[in-house]
Design a protein around this motif. Sequence first.
Motif, PDB file in Angstrom:
ATOM      1  N   ARG A 113     -16.343 -43.502 -47.681  1.00  0.00           N
ATOM      2  CA  ARG A 113     -17.560 -44.254 -47.356  1.00  0.00           C
ATOM      3  C   ARG A 113     -17.418 -45.702 -47.811  1.00  0.00           C
ATOM      4  O   ARG A 113     -16.426 -46.070 -48.439  1.00  0.00           O
ATOM      5  CB  ARG A 113     -18.769 -43.559 -48.004  1.00  0.00           C
ATOM      6  CG  ARG A 113     -18.929 -42.116 -47.519  1.00  0.00           C
ATOM      7  CD  ARG A 113     -19.920 -41.348 -48.349  1.00  0.00           C
ATOM      8  NE  ARG A 113     -21.243 -41.965 -48.273  1.00  0.00           N
ATOM      9  CZ  ARG A 113     -22.273 -41.591 -49.031  1.00  0.00           C
ATOM     10  NH1 ARG A 113     -22.110 -40.614 -49.922  1.00  0.00           N
ATOM     11  NH2 ARG A 113     -23.425 -42.189 -48.916  1.00  0.00           N
ATOM     12  N   GLU A 117     -16.873 -26.148 -56.940  1.00  0.00           N
ATOM     13  CA  GLU A 117     -17.963 -25.308 -56.431  1.00  0.00           C
ATOM     14  C   GLU A 117     -19.154 -25.332 -57.387  1.00  0.00           C
ATOM     15  O   GLU A 117     -20.311 -25.425 -56.956  1.00  0.00           O
ATOM     16  CB  GLU A 117     -17.468 -23.873 -56.233  1.00  0.00           C
ATOM     17  CG  GLU A 117     -16.487 -23.697 -55.081  1.00  0.00           C
ATOM     18  CD  GLU A 117     -15.100 -24.243 -55.395  1.00  0.00           C
ATOM     19  OE1 GLU A 117     -14.357 -24.544 -54.438  1.00  0.00           O
ATOM     20  OE2 GLU A 117     -14.772 -24.373 -56.598  1.00  0.00           O
ATOM     21  N   ASP A 166     -22.088 -47.648 -50.342  1.00  0.00           N
ATOM     22  CA  ASP A 166     -22.320 -46.272 -50.773  1.00  0.00           C
ATOM     23  C   ASP A 166     -21.733 -46.000 -52.156  1.00  0.00           C
ATOM     24  O   ASP A 166     -22.221 -45.149 -52.894  1.00  0.00           O
ATOM     25  CB  ASP A 166     -21.692 -45.294 -49.779  1.00  0.00           C
ATOM     26  CG  ASP A 166     -22.277 -45.446 -48.392  1.00  0.00           C
ATOM     27  OD1 ASP A 166     -23.519 -45.451 -48.275  1.00  0.00           O
ATOM     28  OD2 ASP A 166     -21.497 -45.583 -47.429  1.00  0.00           O
ATOM     29  N   THR A 168     -12.473 -42.400 -51.433  1.00  0.00           N
ATOM     30  CA  THR A 168     -13.819 -42.552 -50.879  1.00  0.00           C
ATOM     31  C   THR A 168     -13.740 -42.665 -49.366  1.00  0.00           C
ATOM     32  O   THR A 168     -12.978 -43.469 -48.826  1.00  0.00           O
ATOM     33  CB  THR A 168     -14.514 -43.805 -51.440  1.00  0.00           C
ATOM     34  OG1 THR A 168     -13.764 -44.961 -51.073  1.00  0.00           O
ATOM     35  CG2 THR A 168     -14.622 -43.732 -52.950  1.00  0.00           C
ATOM     36  N   ASN A 195     -18.507 -37.617 -50.576  1.00  0.00           N
ATOM     37  CA  ASN A 195     -18.154 -37.957 -49.196  1.00  0.00           C
ATOM     38  C   ASN A 195     -18.931 -37.140 -48.175  1.00  0.00           C
ATOM     39  O   ASN A 195     -19.140 -37.586 -47.041  1.00  0.00           O
ATOM     40  CB  ASN A 195     -16.644 -37.778 -48.983  1.00  0.00           C
ATOM     41  CG  ASN A 195     -15.834 -38.854 -49.666  1.00  0.00           C
ATOM     42  OD1 ASN A 195     -16.297 -39.970 -49.866  1.00  0.00           O
ATOM     43  ND2 ASN A 195     -14.592 -38.523 -50.034  1.00  0.00           N
ATOM     44  N   GLU A 196     -19.370 -35.950 -48.581  1.00  0.00           N
ATOM     45  CA  GLU A 196     -20.074 -35.054 -47.647  1.00  0.00           C
ATOM     46  C   GLU A 196     -21.587 -35.198 -47.724  1.00  0.00           C
ATOM     47  O   GLU A 196     -22.309 -34.496 -47.000  1.00  0.00           O
ATOM     48  CB  GLU A 196     -19.681 -33.599 -47.943  1.00  0.00           C
ATOM     49  CG  GLU A 196     -18.203 -33.306 -47.670  1.00  0.00           C
ATOM     50  CD  GLU A 196     -17.784 -31.948 -48.202  1.00  0.00           C
ATOM     51  OE1 GLU A 196     -18.665 -31.230 -48.750  1.00  0.00           O
ATOM     52  OE2 GLU A 196     -16.586 -31.618 -48.112  1.00  0.00           O
ATOM     53  N   HIS A 197     -22.107 -36.087 -48.583  1.00  0.00           N
ATOM     54  CA  HIS A 197     -23.558 -36.219 -48.749  1.00  0.00           C
ATOM     55  C   HIS A 197     -23.967 -37.681 -48.594  1.00  0.00           C
ATOM     56  O   HIS A 197     -24.029 -38.436 -49.577  1.00  0.00           O
ATOM     57  CB  HIS A 197     -23.978 -35.665 -50.113  1.00  0.00           C
ATOM     58  CG  HIS A 197     -23.854 -34.171 -50.205  1.00  0.00           C
ATOM     59  ND1 HIS A 197     -22.652 -33.549 -50.425  1.00  0.00           N
ATOM     60  CD2 HIS A 197     -24.781 -33.184 -50.069  1.00  0.00           C
ATOM     61  CE1 HIS A 197     -22.836 -32.229 -50.442  1.00  0.00           C
ATOM     62  NE2 HIS A 197     -24.113 -31.984 -50.222  1.00  0.00           N
ATOM     63  N   PRO A 198     -24.226 -38.080 -47.373  1.00  0.00           N
ATOM     64  CA  PRO A 198     -24.505 -39.489 -47.083  1.00  0.00           C
ATOM     65  C   PRO A 198     -25.780 -40.026 -47.720  1.00  0.00           C
ATOM     66  O   PRO A 198     -25.946 -41.243 -47.819  1.00  0.00           O
ATOM     67  CB  PRO A 198     -24.597 -39.513 -45.551  1.00  0.00           C
ATOM     68  CG  PRO A 198     -24.890 -38.099 -45.155  1.00  0.00           C
ATOM     69  CD  PRO A 198     -24.195 -37.252 -46.151  1.00  0.00           C
ATOM     70  N   PRO A 229     -15.157 -35.364 -53.204  1.00  0.00           N
ATOM     71  CA  PRO A 229     -15.416 -34.611 -51.968  1.00  0.00           C
ATOM     72  C   PRO A 229     -16.912 -34.354 -51.738  1.00  0.00           C
ATOM     73  O   PRO A 229     -17.395 -34.453 -50.597  1.00  0.00           O
ATOM     74  CB  PRO A 229     -14.638 -33.306 -52.180  1.00  0.00           C
ATOM     75  CG  PRO A 229     -13.548 -33.673 -53.127  1.00  0.00           C
ATOM     76  CD  PRO A 229     -14.168 -34.671 -54.058  1.00  0.00           C
ATOM     77  N   TYR A 230     -17.626 -34.031 -52.804  1.00  0.00           N
ATOM     78  CA  TYR A 230     -19.072 -33.814 -52.661  1.00  0.00           C
ATOM     79  C   TYR A 230     -19.752 -35.100 -52.220  1.00  0.00           C
ATOM     80  O   TYR A 230     -20.589 -35.095 -51.298  1.00  0.00           O
ATOM     81  CB  TYR A 230     -19.658 -33.325 -53.979  1.00  0.00           C
ATOM     82  CG  TYR A 230     -21.125 -32.967 -53.882  1.00  0.00           C
ATOM     83  CD1 TYR A 230     -21.517 -31.660 -53.593  1.00  0.00           C
ATOM     84  CD2 TYR A 230     -22.121 -33.923 -54.048  1.00  0.00           C
ATOM     85  CE1 TYR A 230     -22.867 -31.321 -53.477  1.00  0.00           C
ATOM     86  CE2 TYR A 230     -23.467 -33.606 -53.944  1.00  0.00           C
ATOM     87  CZ  TYR A 230     -23.827 -32.302 -53.655  1.00  0.00           C
ATOM     88  OH  TYR A 230     -25.171 -31.975 -53.527  1.00  0.00           O
ATOM     89  N   GLY A 234     -20.879 -28.660 -57.116  1.00  0.00           N
ATOM     90  CA  GLY A 234     -21.683 -28.732 -55.900  1.00  0.00           C
ATOM     91  C   GLY A 234     -22.999 -27.988 -56.031  1.00  0.00           C
ATOM     92  O   GLY A 234     -24.053 -28.473 -55.592  1.00  0.00           O
ATOM     93  N   ASP A 243     -26.530 -29.796 -55.756  1.00  0.00           N
ATOM     94  CA  ASP A 243     -27.452 -29.395 -54.692  1.00  0.00           C
ATOM     95  C   ASP A 243     -28.860 -29.223 -55.234  1.00  0.00           C
ATOM     96  O   ASP A 243     -29.843 -29.653 -54.619  1.00  0.00           O
ATOM     97  CB  ASP A 243     -26.985 -28.083 -54.043  1.00  0.00           C
ATOM     98  CG  ASP A 243     -25.822 -28.284 -53.082  1.00  0.00           C
ATOM     99  OD1 ASP A 243     -25.540 -29.442 -52.713  1.00  0.00           O
ATOM    100  OD2 ASP A 243     -25.193 -27.269 -52.703  1.00  0.00           O
TER     101      ASP A 243
END
Length: 410
Positions: A278, A365, A294, A276, A250-253, A247-248, A368, A372
């Motif tokens: 992407r 969490e 990706d 995935t 997929n949310e960070h291109p 999930p992380y 992530g 980050d």
Amino acid sequence: MDFLYDLGIHAYKAAAQLASLRSKKVRLMLKGQAETFDTLRGKLDPAGGYIWMHVASLGEFEQGRPLIEMIKKNNPAARIVLSFFSPSGYEVRKNYPLVDAVVYLPFDTHHNAVQFIDIVKPKVAIFVKYEFWSNYLRTLKKRGVPTYIISAIFRPSQSFFKPWGGHFRGTLRCFDRLYVQNDESRQLLAGIGMDNVVVCGDTRFDRVAGVKSAAKQFPIIEQFVKGASFTLVMGSSWQPDEEIVMPYFNEHPGMKLIIAPHEFDAKRLQDIMARTGRKTALYSTSPEDAASLDCLIIDCFGLLSSLYQYGQAAYIGGGFGHGIHNINEAAVYGIPVIFGPKHDKFQEAKDLIECGGGFCINSAEQFGAIMDRLTTDGDHLATAGEIAGDYIETHLGATQVIYNQLKELL
């Protein structure tokens, strides 16, 4: 207590036979054990005189391997028998070229132990990390065969340190010397009256350093990471690991991902591809457009230990199951490592967390939050990676210590 131990081994054997009806791995193990004695008779000199090394599985083999390589480098004529208990080790290394025979170790009954040792006639026996098979060890002791354990690590929860653990303490006393990873293990053994202990660390550090020096290059992966600002290498992953990482991703291109799953049958690969969101391809398809991908899924063996050179950080799988896989393989490249909570049996994981080169997560969490910071704070990323690399560098040398002390026997 000997009777109860033997009863337990026979119960274990019966359970394995029952499990073999549904498990291919167990069937492989039982079939291999049934062939062991014929294999040994066919390959070995009846006069014996072999160095016998026993490992449980692939991870323990990687700990024993540096010593085998050092022995053969210094004494090419040395004759070695290598035994495995697990199919996941034997099936991968059954053709290992530096030894005279690779076999499954039959169940630890008195009869099997006597027959195995009668055929091999070892001049020295070396067990790796956790292998404490009472009948084999007691037979070696009775025959006067010098016997050692290397890269061992002990915890207070083990049977040796319980009031009712007399039989198991007797098994430990079959070793002429125990080479342990840390001082905590030495202190635990001292508490039960054992002083034939040497603290020299873990031979796996020497192994990963050797792997790094001979790391393979992969043109497809070089194309894949070209231009990427951040690539995460996910090694030996299981489904719970992927449920946290994907999930992380997929949310960070801006991030690329290399996944080397622990198992990759058709269903596993299909499940990963489905997670995935992407552009993704399998490594085996040799994608010509690798730079535009990706996510790259590694669906073949033999690449992982060299893959970490292409990442800025690594996620090591297994920490939400039976235990993390080899984090040293990644840390040796000077990159930070992330892993799940099941790492209590691994000293290197505890050490890397403490010094800042490794990060334990319990949830998506937490993953992530760590990612980050690693992806946005260049100084933090560089420092954590440098700490990880330095940690490996400062723990090299266990193999040389062991070899120097045993070379007259080898």
